[in-house]
Design a protein around this motif. Sequence first.
Motif, short mmCIF file in Angstrom:
data_model
loop_
_atom_site.label_atom_id
_atom_site.label_comp_id
_atom_site.label_asym_id
_atom_site.label_seq_id
_atom_site.Cartn_x
_atom_site.Cartn_y
_atom_site.Cartn_z
N SER A 197 4.27 4.55 6.04
CA SER A 197 5.32 3.79 5.38
C SER A 197 5.85 4.55 4.16
CB SER A 197 4.74 2.44 4.95
OG SER A 197 5.71 1.68 4.33
N SER A 198 4.91 5.12 3.40
CA SER A 198 5.31 5.88 2.22
C SER A 198 6.14 7.10 2.61
CB SER A 198 4.04 6.31 1.49
OG SER A 198 4.34 7.21 0.48
N PRO A 203 -0.33 4.97 -1.55
CA PRO A 203 -1.35 4.89 -0.48
C PRO A 203 -2.76 5.26 -0.95
CG PRO A 203 0.59 6.03 0.33
CD PRO A 203 0.79 5.84 -1.14
N ILE A 245 -5.31 1.04 7.67
CA ILE A 245 -4.49 0.73 6.48
C ILE A 245 -4.00 2.02 5.84
CG2 ILE A 245 -4.51 -0.35 4.19
CD1 ILE A 245 -4.54 -2.31 6.54
N SER A 246 -4.88 3.01 5.78
CA SER A 246 -4.50 4.28 5.17
C SER A 246 -3.36 4.93 5.95
CB SER A 246 -5.73 5.20 5.17
OG SER A 246 -5.37 6.48 4.76
N PRO A 290 0.81 -1.23 0.00
CA PRO A 290 0.00 0.00 0.00
C PRO A 290 0.84 1.28 0.00
CG PRO A 290 -0.89 -1.56 1.56
CD PRO A 290 0.37 -2.16 1.04
N SER A 291 2.04 1.22 0.62
CA SER A 291 2.86 2.43 0.70
C SER A 291 3.38 2.87 -0.66
CB SER A 291 4.04 2.20 1.65
OG SER A 291 4.79 1.12 1.21
N GLU A 294 3.36 -3.73 6.85
CA GLU A 294 2.39 -3.74 5.76
C GLU A 294 2.09 -5.17 5.32
OE1 GLU A 294 2.32 -0.60 2.60
OE2 GLU A 294 4.38 -0.36 3.28
N PHE A 330 -11.15 0.25 10.00
CA PHE A 330 -10.06 -0.58 9.54
C PHE A 330 -9.38 0.03 8.31
CE2 PHE A 330 -8.22 -4.12 7.12
CZ PHE A 330 -7.29 -4.53 8.07
N GLN A 331 -10.19 0.60 7.42
CA GLN A 331 -9.61 1.26 6.24
C GLN A 331 -8.70 2.40 6.68
OE1 GLN A 331 -13.10 2.36 4.06
NE2 GLN A 331 -13.48 0.27 3.39
N ASN A 332 -9.09 3.09 7.75
CA ASN A 332 -8.25 4.18 8.27
C ASN A 332 -6.92 3.65 8.79
OD1 ASN A 332 -10.24 5.95 7.64
ND2 ASN A 332 -11.02 6.19 9.71
N GLU A 364 -3.05 -6.20 3.07
CA GLU A 364 -4.19 -5.52 2.44
C GLU A 364 -3.70 -4.70 1.25
OE1 GLU A 364 -7.21 -5.95 3.08
OE2 GLU A 364 -7.33 -6.64 5.15
N PRO A 365 -4.52 -4.45 0.27
CA PRO A 365 -5.82 -5.05 0.02
C PRO A 365 -5.65 -6.45 -0.56
CG PRO A 365 -5.49 -3.03 -1.28
CD PRO A 365 -4.17 -3.43 -0.74
N ALA A 423 -0.17 2.91 5.36
CA ALA A 423 0.38 3.11 4.01
C ALA A 423 1.05 4.48 3.92
CB ALA A 423 -0.72 2.99 2.98
N ASN A 424 0.40 5.48 4.49
CA ASN A 424 0.96 6.83 4.41
C ASN A 424 2.21 6.97 5.27
OD1 ASN A 424 -0.65 8.53 2.60
ND2 ASN A 424 -2.33 7.89 3.91
N LEU A 445 -9.21 -0.57 -1.53
CA LEU A 445 -9.79 -1.28 -0.38
C LEU A 445 -11.28 -0.94 -0.26
CD1 LEU A 445 -8.55 -3.11 1.81
CD2 LEU A 445 -8.38 -1.12 3.27
N VAL A 503 -5.79 2.49 -0.70
CA VAL A 503 -6.94 2.67 0.20
C VAL A 503 -8.23 2.80 -0.61
CG1 VAL A 503 -7.95 4.14 1.98
CG2 VAL A 503 -5.53 3.60 2.06
#
Lengths: 414, 461
Positions: free
Chosen positions: B397-398, A43, B390-391, A39-40, B102, B386-388, B107-108, B394-395, A50, A47
């Motif tokens: 990590s990015s 992002p 992951i969001s 995902p990173s 991650e 849950f989506q939050n 996910e996803p 992801a952010n 998802l 998302v």
Amino acid sequence: MRVSNSYIFFSLKNQLSSNLENLYNSQVKVNSGKKYVLPSDDPTSAVTALRIKHSLNLNSYYKERQNYTKPYLQIADTQLTTIINTIRTVKVDLNMASNSTNDNSQLAIVATKIDKAIDSIVTTANAKYNNTFLFGGYGTNTTPFVRTGDQVKYNGSGHTVQQEINKDIFADVMIPGSKIFETHTVDSTIGLASPDAKLSTMLNSVGSPYSFSIKTGSGTPATFSVNYTTDSLQDIVTRINNSGVDVKANIKEANGMAYLTLQSKIVGESGALTITDDSSGNGLLKAISLADENAAITGTQSSYSNGLLDTLIAAKNKLQIGDTTGLSDLIAKIDSANDNILNITANVGYEIQRIETAQSFSSDEEFRLKELLSDTEGIDSIGAITELSTLQNAYEAALATSARIMKLSLLNYI
Amino acid sequence: MSLFSALSLGTRSMQAQQRAMEVTGHNLANVNTESYSRQRVAFVSGNPQTILTPSGSFQLGTGVDVSSVDRIHDDFLEAQIQSEAQDLGYYQTQYSNYKILETSFNEPSDSGIANALDEFWQSWKKVAAPNPGDKGAREEVKVKAVQLTDTLKQTYNKLVDLQKNIDSAIGTKVIEINSNLNKIASLNNQIANVPIDADANDLLDKRDQILIDLSKQINFTATLQANRTIDISTAGIPLVVDNKALLLSTGVTSKSLFLEIRDSSNININSSINNGEIAGLLNLRDTVIEEYKKDLNTLSSKIISEVNEVHHQGYDLNGAKGIDFFLGDSASNITLHPSIKGNVTYIAASSTKENTNGNGEIADKISGLQNKSLLDNNTYTVSEFFQNIISKQANDSSYSKKLVEGQETLLNGLKGRKASTSGVSIDEEMTNLVQYEQSYNAAAKYVSTINQVIDSLMQMI
């Protein structure tokens, strides 16, 4: 700027490594067909994907439910049409019996035909699909209609079974038999906070000890005693249902309150309810506004008009003894009952149509969501391959120049 | 000046050029040595002799001497590299572990928590209507509930495993730090023993390299002493004083399962470590992963409490009141009630004691929980919450990836500048070599000429 050998090699290594990393990332994208592996990597896309997948899951579930539910309504439609056809045939016979001069034996033949028609209607109304009685309301595994001589009892519940066919859109999947052939039903209009709490904790004005009675038609009343400190509404319901009286008690929950519902098991007018509160005006039934001490029902009664089955039975009984008086009134009642069934059949047809619309909507939605998902997480192939070629060219150019620079040295000329 | 003095001048000149060629050789030999700073010979002309003559006096040169061998080095640049290496160590550790994080959530995908949640809620709808008594639909609820609890537990356990791995990495990192502290103390000792007027170029280079290695590992302050030793401290806690290393240690307290870092006085110094790889590891273990665990626990406990609350309102197929559907209170211990797992008739789908086979109102209510905003002060549904997660992940990590890339570019730029200043250029060294060689040859020719002059003089006798 001074350029040392270590500077040259350090820079070359960094540049080559960076080019190779870019090339690798681009190659992974082309190979996987996705904008991201983790995902990173992207992002926003991950998302969004998802969320789209969540919507796709919901949509596929609703599609499955629509397909699963539709046959229930289609079979109900067929069964109701069969009943309507039977009524039509019976009406022809009745009209003939009332209009022409028939001797008793001919009338007895019509009576037998009507008797068979009643059996046929009861059998049709007991239709099953997928091991479920279609016209039993919540009583899906109990034979809804049972004929005993001149009495037909309804053992199902008065609930309409609903199925969510799309988000917050419910279809009436199974219509209870009590609506088709009509039974007397009465609902309390004052709810209690809980079906399981002791009555004394919710009602202040009721007396003790106390009893009330219920009877159907001209039957014997059944008396139920109530102990406010030890009984809950659910206990009363269980007591009524276990008593053998032809009444089905239920608790209906609405707006967080529990309401008592009584439904006569005897189909038609002969199942009329008489409920008496014996508490001189301060009993439980009075408190929940179901009945008063004078055997007057104060709750909300179902819009009872005519019962088809008991009218047919009445007609049959008349014809059996050669009595044709009042037949036209009975025919009018059958017409009225027939109208009710026609309305219900039209509603079933309408529900089938709603499901078909929902099916079409869900299919379009699926296509749209899949396209959206593909746009969100899928790469633009042409763009990605072009990028890969560009990066490949850049890497090859870096390799070529590096190789040339690395060879250069004063040593070659000394 | 006598002829023999002239001979001596030539000899010293040859010796000086030879030293210079040796230094060039040393430079060429270390062209690939990391952190090596090129060296330069500093020539000085010899002390002149004053010659007195009847017509006056004058000074005559005595040739050349090597005054020092200098290290071409930029101390400011070195300090910058050390400082930026700390940040890089921190960011790199974060990023590499974020990637594992991650992967843990997976996910996803079709096998993650998001999908398990969807399938769980949907299975309840199948029980709700049209046939709530159907064993097949009830079995599906059971299977999807077990799948959900397993997925939640697996994900939670992966986070715990990651914490344990990081904990173990912290132990290893402390050993590496101690090794570097010992090396610095030892080099301090060697440098202090080199006479103060002599150059300790190679030892200083070695110590600089270890300081860069140490910078990646932990935040510290280096203080240069008069005897050229360096004292190292972290947030005022001494780690190296002169030639003595005050080593770190690790230990576990009864309150925590994880290692804490202790100084030489056995005092916990976790809070003083704020940069470098070890700070990155501590932050991940104690803050980042803890937050994700907390989020998973919040999600799980909400699912448990809400589903159970509605399930209690219902009646099972036997007409008995609904029991707990889930047991536990967090992602680590959420399980389906064993009675339900053993017998699906215990699923309380009916809102009434009667007609439990056909009444699925409670099942519908439980399925409806998916659309209720239950989390974060009733702001988000379970799926949105849950989506939050992951969001956010992801952010984060990015962002850490971008920090690593930025920091690598910065550090590479500084290392490039260092390579430019201190790195060895073969061309330059070869030019010098030719230059020194020619000087040496010239000096040799000079000695040979003086020798011939002496021979001529001797033949006159």
